[in-house]
Design a protein around this motif. Structure first.
Motif, PDB file in Angstrom:
ATOM      1  N   ASP A  21      49.040  10.907  44.035  1.00 20.57           N
ATOM      2  CA  ASP A  21      50.057  11.933  44.308  1.00 20.57           C
ATOM      3  C   ASP A  21      49.482  13.344  44.422  1.00 20.57           C
ATOM      4  O   ASP A  21      50.220  14.332  44.333  1.00 20.57           O
ATOM      5  CB  ASP A  21      51.134  11.892  43.224  1.00 20.57           C
ATOM      6  CG  ASP A  21      51.888  10.572  43.221  1.00 20.57           C
ATOM      7  OD1 ASP A  21      52.188  10.065  44.319  1.00 20.57           O
ATOM      8  OD2 ASP A  21      52.165  10.049  42.129  1.00 20.57           O
ATOM      9  N   LYS A  24      51.177  15.380  47.124  1.00 24.11           N
ATOM     10  CA  LYS A  24      52.519  15.828  46.722  1.00 24.11           C
ATOM     11  C   LYS A  24      52.436  17.092  45.866  1.00 24.11           C
ATOM     12  O   LYS A  24      53.225  18.021  46.032  1.00 24.11           O
ATOM     13  CB  LYS A  24      53.247  14.731  45.933  1.00 24.11           C
ATOM     14  CG  LYS A  24      53.694  13.562  46.751  1.00 24.11           C
ATOM     15  CD  LYS A  24      54.383  12.558  45.840  1.00 24.11           C
ATOM     16  CE  LYS A  24      54.741  11.289  46.566  1.00 24.11           C
ATOM     17  NZ  LYS A  24      55.340  10.307  45.640  1.00 24.11           N
ATOM     18  N   TRP A  93      54.242  12.337  38.643  1.00 22.46           N
ATOM     19  CA  TRP A  93      53.260  12.030  39.679  1.00 22.46           C
ATOM     20  C   TRP A  93      51.908  11.705  39.069  1.00 22.46           C
ATOM     21  O   TRP A  93      51.540  12.207  38.010  1.00 22.46           O
ATOM     22  CB  TRP A  93      53.117  13.205  40.642  1.00 22.46           C
ATOM     23  CG  TRP A  93      54.313  13.416  41.525  1.00 22.46           C
ATOM     24  CD1 TRP A  93      55.274  12.515  41.861  1.00 22.46           C
ATOM     25  CD2 TRP A  93      54.668  14.626  42.188  1.00 22.46           C
ATOM     26  NE1 TRP A  93      56.200  13.076  42.696  1.00 22.46           N
ATOM     27  CE2 TRP A  93      55.852  14.386  42.920  1.00 22.46           C
ATOM     28  CE3 TRP A  93      54.106  15.908  42.238  1.00 22.46           C
ATOM     29  CZ2 TRP A  93      56.472  15.348  43.695  1.00 22.46           C
ATOM     30  CZ3 TRP A  93      54.730  16.873  43.013  1.00 22.46           C
ATOM     31  CH2 TRP A  93      55.891  16.594  43.739  1.00 22.46           C
TER      32      TRP A  93
END
Length: 174
Positions: A21, A24, A93
């Protein structure tokens, strides 16, 4: 403007973010679309606070899938990890942040003769075609010292930002 000069840029923040992640997390804190970051290229972007004021800027380098190296301004280097953690704290995450600010030194080599100076230190191909503006390369100085080099232009001239393990900083400077 007629030759080449060097600047010690060691105080820049230097970080690695990696994991499934990582993208992100970068998307959350940068105003630019980090999904457009490409391997071998740098992506410049800024971070803004809730009021839209720029609080940090730097470059992001995609080293591999879900693995990025990025720099920040000197003034915010000490709080960058906390800033990212704060803005991703509820997401769950999977990413890891490593602060490399003290582990890496950095030298900016700039000016019309910057390429000629760097050519004396490496066998790496430095032509415009092989190493264009906004490119990122890894190679060695004096066939020994591993460096991460970004071709940037913050000074308005041909410029290279050279990052290396801090223990080699004095040697490369000399």
């Amino acid at each position: 403007r007629n030759n080449a000069g060097v600047l010690d840029a060691t105080t820049l923040g230097k970080f690695r973010i990696f994991g499934p992640d990582a993208l992100k997390a970068l998307q959350r804190v940068y105003v630019g679309d980090m999904a457009k970051a490409q391997e071998g290229k740098i992506k410049y972007s800024a971070m803004c606070n809730e009021d839209g004021y720029v609080i940090n800027d730097g470059v992001v380098i995609k080293q591999a899938q879900n693995d990025y190296y990025f720099t920040t301004s000197t003034g915010r280097a000490d709080v960058t990890i906390e800033w990212i953690r704060y803005h991703t704290r509820y997401e769950g995450w999977d990413f890891h942040l490593v602060n490399l600010t003290d582990a890496f030194g950095a030298i900016n080599l700039a000016g019309p003769n910057a390429r000629n100076v760097l050519r004396k230190l490496t066998d790496a191909e430095l032509s415009n075609e092989a190493f264009p503006f906004a490119a990122y390369r890894e190679f060695e100085i004096s066939n020994t010292i591993p460096v991460r080099v970004m071709r940037l232009g913050f000074v308005g001239e041909l410029s290279y930002e050279i990052h290396m393990p801090a223990s080699f900083m004095q040697t490369v400077w000399d």
